[in-house]
Design an enzyme around this catalytic site. Structure first.
Site, PDB file in Angstrom:
ATOM      1  N   LYS A   1       0.821  -1.226   0.000  1.00 36.61           N
ATOM      2  CA  LYS A   1       0.000   0.000   0.000  1.00 36.61           C
ATOM      3  C   LYS A   1       0.851   1.271   0.000  1.00 36.61           C
ATOM      4  CE  LYS A   1      -4.376  -1.511   2.001  1.00 36.61           C
ATOM      5  NZ  LYS A   1      -5.197  -1.490   3.221  1.00 36.61           N
TER       6      LYS A   1
ATOM      7  N   HIS B   1      -5.385 -11.494  -0.365  1.00 38.26           N
ATOM      8  CA  HIS B   1      -6.683 -11.137  -0.959  1.00 38.26           C
ATOM      9  C   HIS B   1      -7.216 -12.221  -1.889  1.00 38.26           C
ATOM     10  CE1 HIS B   1      -7.497  -7.232   0.740  1.00 38.26           C
ATOM     11  NE2 HIS B   1      -6.236  -6.859   0.535  1.00 38.26           N
TER      12      HIS B   1
END
Lengths: 126, 266
Positions: free
Chosen positions: B128, B180
């Protein structure tokens, strides 16, 4: 006669004994599994060496940083042989120790105390 | 008085014996004295050497602990950097670490590996750092393009960590890459399915979602527990590995305890 050379190991010192120059050196540590057995050929060589009536002065350099009680016994026996020959040859023994290694120094002092008529020098490593 | 020859010889023999005897006694005395000296010195050397050895051993142990603690802290801090940019608190990574440890432990994974996962899982969102603030901190839902960018963090995190040969960072690379993925194959970035997803990925997915739902985020309030549990059960075998969901509910109190201990403060 042949020279005696033994490479050091984790438990045994480097040993070099030169019959023609009369220089005998041991360096390293000494705590073999069977000390008597290990040093037997060393003793035998030294007795043969004197039996061959060498025409040389003798210099012994011992730099042993750690050793077990069996090795200690061997050193005394080893020096006994020089002691017996001290009137026939010029024999100099250098007990070499690191100044920080007080145990090695003590051992050297013990030899001096025991072999009053042998020329044993306490020599510090640089 | 003159001695007879045999007597002379006998005396001479006795003299020789006396000499030999004295010599032997001297040698024995010397050996005995030497022996006690040898033993005394030897004990002294042994004591010194063993003390020194123990001291060095302790130093190595302390140093090792120091290295591990430093490593742990660096990894947490690194993980927190990623989270901080998305306005998560440092506690998120700490909770995820604890959850992944528990899930790993009850999955039957060896203690050492559980510990490794616990240390590596805080890095799951490290990718991120490469996502623009406008997307990362957008209040409200992301549009399709924004979501595509956001999803890249898994691949980016993997690429950041994949070249390391360190077990910790190798584990972190797997976690970053696969957290994910969904059990039914609809996750990203690779769309892996079931056991194709590494157990570290499956574990971290559950730990991360449970924590995300439990906590307030910029774009949402926290969920009520009943809603969270209902969602997790609903996603059993869909988003999440069914075995891990079972483990989670079998040990629910432990997960709740961790959540309370490491609660965010606003």
């Amino acid at each position: 006669m042949d020279n005696f050379i033994a490479e050091g190991t984790q438990h045994t010192p480097n040993i070099s004994m030169n019959a023609s120059t009369g220089v005998i050196s041991m360096s390293g540590q000494s705590y073999p599994e069977n000390t008597f057995e290990f040093y037997q050929p060393v003793m035998a060589w030294l007795l043969d060496f004197f039996a061959s009536t060498p025409q040389t002065d003798i210099e012994v350099n011992m730099e042993i940083i750690y050793f077990n009680s069996g090795s200690s016994k061997f050193f005394f026996d080893f020096f006994d042989i020089f002691d017996a020959e001290k009137n026939n040859y010029k024999i100099t023994i250098n007990w070499i120790y690191n100044p920080e290694n007080t145990r090695a120094l003590e051992a050297g002092e013990d030899f001096i105390e025991d072999f009053v008529n042998l020329s044993i020098n306490l020599v510090t490593t640089k | 008085m003159t001695l007879s020859t045999p007597d002379k010889e006998l005396l001479h023999e006795i003299e020789t014996l006396k000499h030999d005897f004295n010599h032997t006694i001297d040698k024995l005395t010397k050996d005995i004295k030497r022996h006690s000296k040898i033993i005394l010195r030897s004990d002294h050397r042994q004591q010194y050497e063993y003390d020194a050895l123990q001291k060095r051993h302790q130093e190595v142990k302390d140093l090792n602990e120091e290295i591990e603690a430093t490593q742990c802290e660096v990894v947490f801090t690194l993980g927190a950097i990623g989270e901080h940019r998305s306005k998560e608190t440092g506690y998120h990574v700490k909770r995820v670490a604890q959850y992944t440890y528990l899930l790993a432990k009850y999955s039957g994974i060896a203690e050492e590996e559980c510990e490794l996962l616990k240390q590596a899982s805080p890095l799951h969102d490290i990718g991120k750092v490469a996502i623009p603030d406008a997307i990362l901190n957008k209040p409200g839902r992301l549009d399709a393009d924004e979501f595509t960018v956001m999803k890249e963090h898994a691949q980016i995190g993997y690429e950041m960590l994949q070249y390391s040969q360190r077990p910790l960072l190798k584990t972190a690379a797997i976690v970053a890459h696969q957290h994910h993925e969904k059990y039914n194959g609809t996750g990203y970035p690779q769309g892996l399915e079931g056991k194709q997803i590494h157990i570290y990925g499956r574990i971290t997915a559950l730990a991360d979602v449970f924590d995300a739902l439990s906590c307030r985020r910029v774009y949402k309030a926290s969920w009520k527990d009943e809603a969270i549990f209902a969602y997790l059960k609903q996603e059993r075998g869909e988003h999440f590995d069914p075995k891990l969901i079972d483990i989670f509910f079998d040990h629910l109190d432990e997960f709740i305890a961790i959540r309370s201990q490491l609660e965010d403060t606003y």
